[in-house]
Design an enzyme around this catalytic site. Sequence first.
Site, PDB file in Angstrom:
ATOM      1  N   ASN A  98       0.849  -1.435   0.097  1.00 50.06           N
ATOM      2  CA  ASN A  98      -0.051  -0.203  -0.256  1.00 50.06           C
ATOM      3  C   ASN A  98       0.879   0.837   0.279  1.00 50.06           C
ATOM      4  O   ASN A  98       2.155   1.494   0.111  1.00 50.06           O
ATOM      5  CB  ASN A  98      -0.822   0.323   1.066  1.00 50.06           C
ATOM      6  CG  ASN A  98      -1.992  -0.494   1.068  1.00 50.06           C
ATOM      7  OD1 ASN A  98      -2.583  -1.388  -0.301  1.00 50.06           O
ATOM      8  ND2 ASN A  98      -3.501  -1.245   1.777  1.00 50.06           N
ATOM      9  N   HIS A 126      22.593  -1.542   9.206  1.00 50.56           N
ATOM     10  CA  HIS A 126      24.339  -1.599   9.594  1.00 50.56           C
ATOM     11  C   HIS A 126      25.386  -2.282  10.540  1.00 50.56           C
ATOM     12  O   HIS A 126      24.939  -2.456  11.616  1.00 50.56           O
ATOM     13  CB  HIS A 126      23.271   0.328   9.629  1.00 50.56           C
ATOM     14  CG  HIS A 126      24.111   0.807   8.695  1.00 50.56           C
ATOM     15  ND1 HIS A 126      24.139   1.595   7.814  1.00 50.56           N
ATOM     16  CD2 HIS A 126      22.353   1.660   8.390  1.00 50.56           C
ATOM     17  CE1 HIS A 126      24.333   2.485   6.476  1.00 50.56           C
ATOM     18  NE2 HIS A 126      22.540   2.156   7.128  1.00 50.56           N
ATOM     19  N   ARG A 193       5.192  -9.455  20.587  1.00 54.29           N
ATOM     20  CA  ARG A 193       4.983 -10.820  21.272  1.00 54.29           C
ATOM     21  C   ARG A 193       3.426 -11.910  20.955  1.00 54.29           C
ATOM     22  O   ARG A 193       2.881 -10.438  20.668  1.00 54.29           O
ATOM     23  CB  ARG A 193       5.228 -10.519  22.831  1.00 54.29           C
ATOM     24  CG  ARG A 193       4.202 -10.005  23.048  1.00 54.29           C
ATOM     25  CD  ARG A 193       4.202  -8.945  25.201  1.00 54.29           C
ATOM     26  NE  ARG A 193       3.160  -8.604  25.241  1.00 54.29           N
ATOM     27  CZ  ARG A 193       2.145  -8.298  25.558  1.00 54.29           C
ATOM     28  NH1 ARG A 193       1.644  -9.929  25.341  1.00 54.29           N
ATOM     29  NH2 ARG A 193       1.178  -7.911  25.936  1.00 54.29           N
TER      30      ARG A 193
END
Length: 584
Positions: A98, A126, A193
Site C-alpha cells: 500500500n 548497518h 510478542r
Amino acid sequence: MSVPEPPPASEADEEAGRIARLAYLPWERRAEDLAAPEHRARVAFLTRHAGAEITESAFVAPGAEVHTDSLHLGPGSILAAGALLRGHLRFGARCSVNAFAALSGRITCGDDVRIASGAALVGFNHGFEDRETPIHRQPHEQLGIEIGDDVWIGANAVVLDGARIGRGAVIAAGAVVRGEVPPLAIVGGVPARVLRYRGEPVRSPKGRAESALTALARRVGEEWQDVLARHRQGDDYVSADAKGRVGPAVRHLCDAVEIAAGFDGLDAIGSRGDLVTRLQGFQDGPSGLFPDPFLETAPDRPAFREPREDPIALYNVLAVGYALECLGAAPVHPVRAVELDAPALCAWLEGLPWRRDAWNAGAVVDAIGTGLYLNTRYFRSGRGIETLFGWLALHADRATGLWGWPTQDSGLLRPVNGFYRITRGTFAQFGLPVPRPEATIESVLANHRAHEGFRGTAYNACNLLDTIHPLWLCLRQCDHRRDQALAIAADLLERAPDRWRDGRGFAFADGQEPSLQGTEMWLSTIHLAARLLDLDGIFPFVPRGIHRTEAAGWLLPPAPSGQDSEMERRPDAIPKPQAATQRP
C-alpha cells in the site's frame, strides 16, 4: 438568490478522477488498466532499469517508487503510489504493497501478503559495533526477511532484518518484529510478542496473565522447599550470585529466610533462635554494618578504608535487617555508620557516583535509608531521616523524576534502576509520596522501550524488578500511563512460567543456573506485577522482607537534644514476626 447546480462531469473528467483514485487504491484496477499503454510503458521501464519481472496480471500504480536491483511481482500483485521499493524483492501471487510503505534489502513474500500503509520492512542492517569508525562506513549485514503466505502486516509496523514470519500471521499496527513469528500468530507491541493465535477467543492481557499466574502458583507452592533444600549445605546456603559466582554468602542465607517467610513456612529452615543468633553475629558493632565473612578471602575483593565503603556490608543492612524482622527479631547494634549530622550526611550523598553510576549511588541511599529505618524503629536515632528526605526532594530531576545522569552506553538504565533502590529504602519504606511520579513513569517506560523490553541476559530479575516496582509505586499516586504499565506487568506474568525450573527455582538471568537470589527476586517481581493487575491473591508468595510492599507508615519524633549519639535501644521496640502483607 439560488446557487446554480454545477454542470455534470464529462466522461473525460470521470475517467481522470478514476485514474487518480486508482493510484492509491490499486485493487480497483480493471483489465483495461493493465493493458493501458501507460502501464505497459511503466512495466517496460522497470524491466530495463529495476531488474523487474512483472507478470501480466500484476499492476504497478503511477507514483510507485521502484528502485530495485531485482523485483519479481507475481500474478495479481499490486504496488500503490508512494510505495518505496529498494534492494532484492520477491512477491508471490495476489500480494499488495500500500501507499507509503517502504521495503528495502532482501525480502521474500509468499502468496496473499498484505503490507499496509506506513509499514517499513528493512532486510539489511548497518554495522555499528566499531566505535572508532562512522556507522555509514561499516559493512552491512543482510540476513533477509522471509514472509509466508496469507500474512497481514499492519500500518506503521516495522519488520527488521532476519525476521521470519510464518504462514497466516498478523502483525499489528505499530509493532516492531525481529526473529521468528509462528504461523497463525497475532503479534503486537515493541518488541512484538504473541497476543494470541487466529481462531482463538480474544482474551484480555489480564486474562492471559491470570491463567499463567494460576499455573505458576501451583508449581512454586509445591516446590519452594525443594529449592531451599537443594542449596542447603549444613548451616549454610550455597548458591550463585547475580554474576554467576557460586559459594556460601550471608545474602544466600537471608534469601532462604525471605523465601520461607514469603510462603509462611519458616519452620522449614530450622530453629528460629539459631538463625537469629547467627544473623545477629554478622553485625560489626562499631559501625553497625554487616560485612560478609564468606567473601573476605575472595581474590577480587578490594581493600576498604572504612566499612561503609564496602558495598556488601551496606547491602547486608537490608539483607540481614529484614531477615531478622522476618524471624521476629532485630539487630543487636544500631547502624551507627548512617547516624551523621546534616553536613556529613549531605557530603556523603553528594560524593556518590551520580553521573557515571546512578545505580550504585542508589544502592548506597537504599542502605542509608534502611539503616535509619532500623535505628528509628529499634533504637533512639537522630535527625538523619529529615536530612535524607530533604536532600532527595531537592535533587530529583524535574524532567525525568530520577536521580543521577543517563550514560552513553546504557541510556536511562542506571538512573531507572537507581530510582528503585533509592525509593525502596526511603519513600516506599516510610510510606511517603515520590516527588515526580508522572515524569518517573515516562522515564521508566522510555527505558523499557529503549531496551526493547529487555532481551537475553538483560531480561533479568534486576531490570524487571527495577521496572515494575517504580511503576507500582508511582501509580499509587496517579493514573499516568496506567494501561502501558499494566501491559508490561501482564507480559511479565505471561512469560514467568517458562522461567521456573521444576524443583530448582528461578535463575537471576536467562542463561544462568537457578539460584536463591534469582528465586527470591523473581518471586517478589511476580508478586508486584500481580499487584498492579489486582491478581496477587492468586499467588502464594508474599514478600515479607526487602521487597515487602507495606510501608512503615510512621516517623518517630527525633531524639531529645543530647541523646542523638547515645543510640540506646528503645524499650518499646519489641520486634514482631511479619504478618501477611496489608495493602497500604
